[in-house]
Design a protein around this motif. Structure first.
Motif, PDB file in Angstrom:
ATOM      1  N   ALA A 109      -2.104  20.326  -7.563  1.00 49.12           N
ATOM      2  CA  ALA A 109      -1.018  21.307  -7.652  1.00 49.12           C
ATOM      3  C   ALA A 109       0.173  20.869  -6.815  1.00 49.12           C
ATOM      4  CB  ALA A 109      -1.523  22.677  -7.201  1.00 49.12           C
ATOM      5  N   LEU A 110      -0.081  20.273  -5.659  1.00 52.18           N
ATOM      6  CA  LEU A 110       1.021  19.816  -4.805  1.00 52.18           C
ATOM      7  C   LEU A 110       1.783  18.657  -5.449  1.00 52.18           C
ATOM      8  CD1 LEU A 110      -0.690  19.935  -1.278  1.00 52.18           C
ATOM      9  CD2 LEU A 110       0.909  21.590  -2.257  1.00 52.18           C
ATOM     10  N   MET A 111       1.094  17.893  -6.284  1.00 53.16           N
ATOM     11  CA  MET A 111       1.754  16.776  -6.957  1.00 53.16           C
ATOM     12  C   MET A 111       2.555  17.228  -8.179  1.00 53.16           C
ATOM     13  SD  MET A 111      -1.233  13.860  -6.722  1.00 53.16           S
ATOM     14  CE  MET A 111      -0.227  12.526  -7.361  1.00 53.16           C
ATOM     15  N   ARG A 112       2.326  18.478  -8.640  1.00 49.05           N
ATOM     16  CA  ARG A 112       3.012  18.984  -9.840  1.00 49.05           C
ATOM     17  C   ARG A 112       3.684  20.318  -9.534  1.00 49.05           C
ATOM     18  NH1 ARG A 112      -1.501  19.450 -14.189  1.00 49.05           N
ATOM     19  NH2 ARG A 112      -2.578  20.311 -12.374  1.00 49.05           N
ATOM     20  N   PRO A 113       4.706  20.343  -8.695  1.00 49.82           N
ATOM     21  CA  PRO A 113       5.322  21.622  -8.313  1.00 49.82           C
ATOM     22  C   PRO A 113       5.996  22.337  -9.475  1.00 49.82           C
ATOM     23  CG  PRO A 113       6.643  19.771  -7.515  1.00 49.82           C
ATOM     24  CD  PRO A 113       5.367  19.199  -8.040  1.00 49.82           C
ATOM     25  N   LEU A 114       6.544  21.601 -10.450  1.00 48.44           N
ATOM     26  CA  LEU A 114       7.228  22.247 -11.573  1.00 48.44           C
ATOM     27  C   LEU A 114       6.258  23.066 -12.412  1.00 48.44           C
ATOM     28  CD1 LEU A 114       9.655  19.390 -12.717  1.00 48.44           C
ATOM     29  CD2 LEU A 114      10.223  21.473 -11.461  1.00 48.44           C
ATOM     30  N   SER A 115       5.057  22.543 -12.622  1.00 51.89           N
ATOM     31  CA  SER A 115       4.073  23.255 -13.439  1.00 51.89           C
ATOM     32  C   SER A 115       3.538  24.498 -12.743  1.00 51.89           C
ATOM     33  CB  SER A 115       2.910  22.322 -13.796  1.00 51.89           C
ATOM     34  OG  SER A 115       2.199  21.943 -12.631  1.00 51.89           O
ATOM     35  N   SER A 116       3.636  24.554 -11.403  1.00 43.38           N
ATOM     36  CA  SER A 116       3.129  25.711 -10.664  1.00 43.38           C
ATOM     37  C   SER A 116       4.233  26.641 -10.187  1.00 43.38           C
ATOM     38  CB  SER A 116       2.296  25.232  -9.462  1.00 43.38           C
ATOM     39  OG  SER A 116       3.057  24.390  -8.617  1.00 43.38           O
ATOM     40  N   PHE A 117       5.488  26.370 -10.608  1.00 44.48           N
ATOM     41  CA  PHE A 117       6.614  27.187 -10.147  1.00 44.48           C
ATOM     42  C   PHE A 117       6.449  28.653 -10.531  1.00 44.48           C
ATOM     43  CE2 PHE A 117      10.883  28.999 -10.919  1.00 44.48           C
ATOM     44  CZ  PHE A 117      11.347  28.983  -9.615  1.00 44.48           C
ATOM     45  N   GLY A 118       6.019  28.909 -11.773  1.00 47.51           N
ATOM     46  CA  GLY A 118       5.849  30.286 -12.231  1.00 47.51           C
ATOM     47  C   GLY A 118       4.844  31.047 -11.395  1.00 47.51           C
ATOM     48  N   ARG A 119       3.745  30.406 -11.049  1.00 47.04           N
ATOM     49  CA  ARG A 119       2.719  31.080 -10.233  1.00 47.04           C
ATOM     50  C   ARG A 119       3.219  31.318  -8.815  1.00 47.04           C
ATOM     51  NH1 ARG A 119      -2.746  27.918 -10.570  1.00 47.04           N
ATOM     52  NH2 ARG A 119      -1.385  26.099 -10.842  1.00 47.04           N
ATOM     53  N   ILE A 120       4.033  30.411  -8.282  1.00 45.31           N
ATOM     54  CA  ILE A 120       4.590  30.608  -6.941  1.00 45.31           C
ATOM     55  C   ILE A 120       5.504  31.831  -6.921  1.00 45.31           C
ATOM     56  CG2 ILE A 120       6.124  29.620  -5.191  1.00 45.31           C
ATOM     57  CD1 ILE A 120       5.053  26.853  -5.978  1.00 45.31           C
ATOM     58  N   VAL A 121       6.367  31.930  -7.936  1.00 42.96           N
ATOM     59  CA  VAL A 121       7.252  33.101  -8.032  1.00 42.96           C
ATOM     60  C   VAL A 121       6.426  34.377  -8.151  1.00 42.96           C
ATOM     61  CG1 VAL A 121       9.011  34.231  -9.438  1.00 42.96           C
ATOM     62  CG2 VAL A 121       9.123  31.763  -9.061  1.00 42.96           C
ATOM     63  N   LEU A 122       5.363  34.312  -8.968  1.00 42.21           N
ATOM     64  CA  LEU A 122       4.506  35.484  -9.163  1.00 42.21           C
ATOM     65  C   LEU A 122       3.837  35.901  -7.857  1.00 42.21           C
ATOM     66  CD1 LEU A 122       3.257  37.510 -11.144  1.00 42.21           C
ATOM     67  CD2 LEU A 122       1.435  35.835 -11.571  1.00 42.21           C
ATOM     68  N   MET A 123       3.329  34.943  -7.100  1.00 40.79           N
ATOM     69  CA  MET A 123       2.647  35.268  -5.842  1.00 40.79           C
ATOM     70  C   MET A 123       3.623  35.829  -4.804  1.00 40.79           C
ATOM     71  SD  MET A 123      -0.478  34.679  -6.429  1.00 40.79           S
ATOM     72  CE  MET A 123      -0.105  35.125  -8.131  1.00 40.79           C
ATOM     73  N   TRP A 124       4.831  35.271  -4.737  1.00 36.39           N
ATOM     74  CA  TRP A 124       5.836  35.759  -3.774  1.00 36.39           C
ATOM     75  C   TRP A 124       6.307  37.158  -4.177  1.00 36.39           C
ATOM     76  CZ3 TRP A 124       6.717  35.600   0.912  1.00 36.39           C
ATOM     77  CH2 TRP A 124       7.961  35.603   1.543  1.00 36.39           C
ATOM     78  N   SER A 125       6.444  37.387  -5.475  1.00 32.95           N
ATOM     79  CA  SER A 125       6.820  38.713  -5.959  1.00 32.95           C
ATOM     80  C   SER A 125       5.705  39.720  -5.692  1.00 32.95           C
ATOM     81  CB  SER A 125       7.118  38.657  -7.466  1.00 32.95           C
ATOM     82  OG  SER A 125       8.171  37.758  -7.749  1.00 32.95           O
ATOM     83  N   ALA A 126       4.455  39.303  -5.885  1.00 30.54           N
ATOM     84  CA  ALA A 126       3.321  40.191  -5.613  1.00 30.54           C
ATOM     85  C   ALA A 126       3.264  40.563  -4.145  1.00 30.54           C
ATOM     86  CB  ALA A 126       2.020  39.509  -6.048  1.00 30.54           C
ATOM     87  N   THR A 127       3.596  39.615  -3.276  1.00 27.83           N
ATOM     88  CA  THR A 127       3.614  39.899  -1.837  1.00 27.83           C
ATOM     89  C   THR A 127       4.620  41.011  -1.528  1.00 27.83           C
ATOM     90  OG1 THR A 127       3.018  37.615  -1.309  1.00 27.83           O
ATOM     91  CG2 THR A 127       4.035  38.913   0.440  1.00 27.83           C
ATOM     92  N   PHE A 128       5.831  40.930  -2.100  1.00 30.48           N
ATOM     93  CA  PHE A 128       6.847  41.952  -1.847  1.00 30.48           C
ATOM     94  C   PHE A 128       6.498  43.271  -2.522  1.00 30.48           C
ATOM     95  CE2 PHE A 128       9.132  38.541  -0.065  1.00 30.48           C
ATOM     96  CZ  PHE A 128      10.158  39.076   0.703  1.00 30.48           C
ATOM     97  N   ALA A 129       5.834  43.197  -3.672  1.00 27.33           N
ATOM     98  CA  ALA A 129       5.401  44.426  -4.336  1.00 27.33           C
ATOM     99  C   ALA A 129       4.381  45.175  -3.474  1.00 27.33           C
ATOM    100  CB  ALA A 129       4.802  44.092  -5.702  1.00 27.33           C
ATOM    101  N   LEU A 130       3.476  44.431  -2.861  1.00 32.38           N
ATOM    102  CA  LEU A 130       2.495  45.062  -1.973  1.00 32.38           C
ATOM    103  C   LEU A 130       3.168  45.647  -0.734  1.00 32.38           C
ATOM    104  CD1 LEU A 130      -0.421  42.450  -2.226  1.00 32.38           C
ATOM    105  CD2 LEU A 130      -0.413  44.786  -3.116  1.00 32.38           C
ATOM    106  N   LEU A 131       4.200  44.947  -0.218  1.00 33.60           N
ATOM    107  CA  LEU A 131       4.955  45.502   0.912  1.00 33.60           C
ATOM    108  C   LEU A 131       5.633  46.807   0.520  1.00 33.60           C
ATOM    109  CD1 LEU A 131       6.761  42.459   2.597  1.00 33.60           C
ATOM    110  CD2 LEU A 131       4.790  43.721   3.449  1.00 33.60           C
TER     111      LEU A 131
END
Length: 510
Positions: A109-131
């Protein structure tokens, strides 16, 4: 075929019970094997360590900008002066945990950041949603700055993605130049080894570097070249190869049904400080998924793991540095007084350096206070010190009885050639009844799978001092192997605390 559990798990005791014959003479590598081994002398970076450091870096990369926004936008004098740092820290930690649960710290996953960009946005958004949900239900959201958290969301996302884009290039470069890879040797040749190699090489983003093949069979049964990799020698030569090259993994390419042959191989290989895996890619037996580890999608059965590896090694090194410095400070008056006494008692240097077997059989120099007359010293320790030994000086008798002669080894531990706790290193020519210790105890060199120590589990259980019988050597080895198989920081701390108490028993110390 139905999924079944493995018939049994290979254990060290099962391996050690196999009769492997008496130890032979040291083997020499052929020219090609020696050349290949020399190419892999340098240590590599562990992928586990890289991903672990990445977790810490990303936590700080989120927390520090959030705290900086709080300090400059809201101010440290607000009545919510402690609420903001706690919330920012909790959100940063939650983000790291969510990324971990979604396997976004795996090297692939660290070698393919573009393919995991959507999941990163989703996880960061989920963090703020929980806040936001927590603030709503606790009825405290009104007092917090929405501008601050909105800015932090955008800045944090940009920093994480920017870091991962940069790191992906660095990891690819490390993979190309061999700085981050897992080096593997295939044990067993022929068609099964070829199928294994092809399967491993087809894995995307593969971090396995196959260094060669070793097989006891002749060239008729096991070709000298398999899938482009040379057969470098037999299994006995593999032991010497792994003493030179920094190998991470041995993959045994034999069917699990050939249990007797597998056990015979493991009997020779278990003394090495490496992971040992049994290839399961061509086995007709199908085990439950939890029975396997994987290289990509290639299944492996875990036989032995390298002891005290990755983060455990970091913790143990920190333990050594902290307590070695403490020991040097506390015992410095004793060491100074001992040095003066040695100088006044007999001619010669204060310190005595002796070559001993270290980690993975490497030769290290161990420091001791000189306890023998200079012209009678025995650097190779070919003859053990006995009771009333005429070679020992008057001061030497006292410091050997009390183990004060070992105090300079705090410096060995501090500089890294020894660990503070571990199997005691023996001199390279130490003998019992004209036999080297490894000729007395089969599997003796398995003690060297970890770094040797200033004190150890065997010493606090009464097995210190003169090794004048084969039984004493065997028992010391048994206790050392128990320590290796059951290591923990708590065990190290227990041994360290009990060592001064157990040194009061000087029955076997001459």
């Amino acid at each position: 075929m139905n999924e079944i559990e493995p018939p049994h798990r290979f254990s060290i005791n099962a391996v050690r019970k196999v009769d492997a014959g008496s130890p032979g003479q040291p083997v020499k590598l052929n020219k090609v094997a020696l050349q290949v081994a020399s190419q892999y002398r340098r240590d590599t970076m562990s992928p586990i360590m890289v991903s672990g450091v990445m977790r810490l870096v990303e936590f700080m990369l989120l927390f520090l900008p959030g705290f900086a926004l709080f300090a400059f936008h809201v101010g440290l004098t607000t009545h919510l002066f402690w609420h903001y740092p706690v919330i920012i820290g909790a959100a940063s930690l939650l983000m790291v945990i969510l990324l971990e649960f979604n396997d976004l710290y795996q090297i692939s996953a660290l070698m393919r950041p573009l393919s995991s960009f959507g999941r990163i946005v989703l996880m960061w958004s989920a963090t703020f949603a929980l806040l936001a949900l927590a603030g709503f239900f606790l009825k405290i959201s009104e007092g917090f700055s929405r501008l601050l958290f909105g800015s932090w969301f955008l800045i944090g996302l940009a920093l994480i993605f920017g870091l991962r884009l940069f790191l992906s290039r660095v990891i690819r470069q490390w993979a190309r130049n061999g700085r981050m890879e897992r080096r593997a040797v295939i044990v067993g040749g022929g068609k099964s080894a070829e199928a294994l190699i092809r399967s491993v090489e087809q894995q995307p983003y593969n971090d396995i570097r196959i260094c060669g093949i070793f097989d006891d069979r002749d060239d008729k049964r096991s070709p000298p070249i398999v899938a482009g990799y040379p057969k470098l020698g037999n299994v006995s030569e593999l032991i010497e190869f792994a003493r030179i090259a920094r190998i991470d993994m041995l993959i045994v390419s034999l069917p699990i049904t050939a249990e007797a042959r597998v056990l015979q191989l493991l009997k020779k290989l278990w003394v090495l400080p490496v992971d040992i895996r049994l290839s399961a890619h061509s086995n007709q037996l199908q085990f439950r998924p939890r029975s396997y580890s994987f290289i990509g999608s290639v299944p492996m059965l875990d036989i032995f793991d390298k002891p005290i590896n990755d983060w455990d090694s970091v913790a143990k090194r920190a333990f050594d540095i902290i307590f070695s410095l403490f020991g040097i400070i506390v015992f410095s008056p004793v060491m100074l007084a001992t040095a003066i006494a040695i100088k006044l008692d007999s001619k010669g240097p204060v310190l005595f350096k002796q070559k001993r077997h270290g980690f993975n059989n490497e030769i290290v120099e161990v420091y001791k206070f000189r306890s023998m007359y200079t012209d009678m010293s025995d650097p190779s320790a070919k003859k053990s010190v006995t009771k009333n030994d005429p070679r020992v000086t008057r001061v030497g008798r006292i410091i050997r009885k009390t183990s004060i002669d070992e105090l300079p080894q705090f410096f060995n531990s501090l500089f890294g050639s020894l660990s503070l706790i571990g199997p005691r290193p023996h001199a390279i020519a130490a003998q019992s009844h004209n036999l080297l210790y490894n000729e007395v105890v089969d599997g003796y060199f398995a003690r060297h799978r970890v770094k040797p120590g200033v004190t150890g589990w065997a010493q606090i259980n009464g097995w210190r001092g003169e090794m004048d019988t084969d039984e004493k050597i065997r028992m010391r080895t048994e206790y050392d192997l128990f320590y290796i198989e059951n290591w923990s920081l708590w065990l190290d701390l227990k041994i360290l605390c009990l060592t001064p108490v157990r040194l009061l028993n000087t029955e076997n110390a001459y």
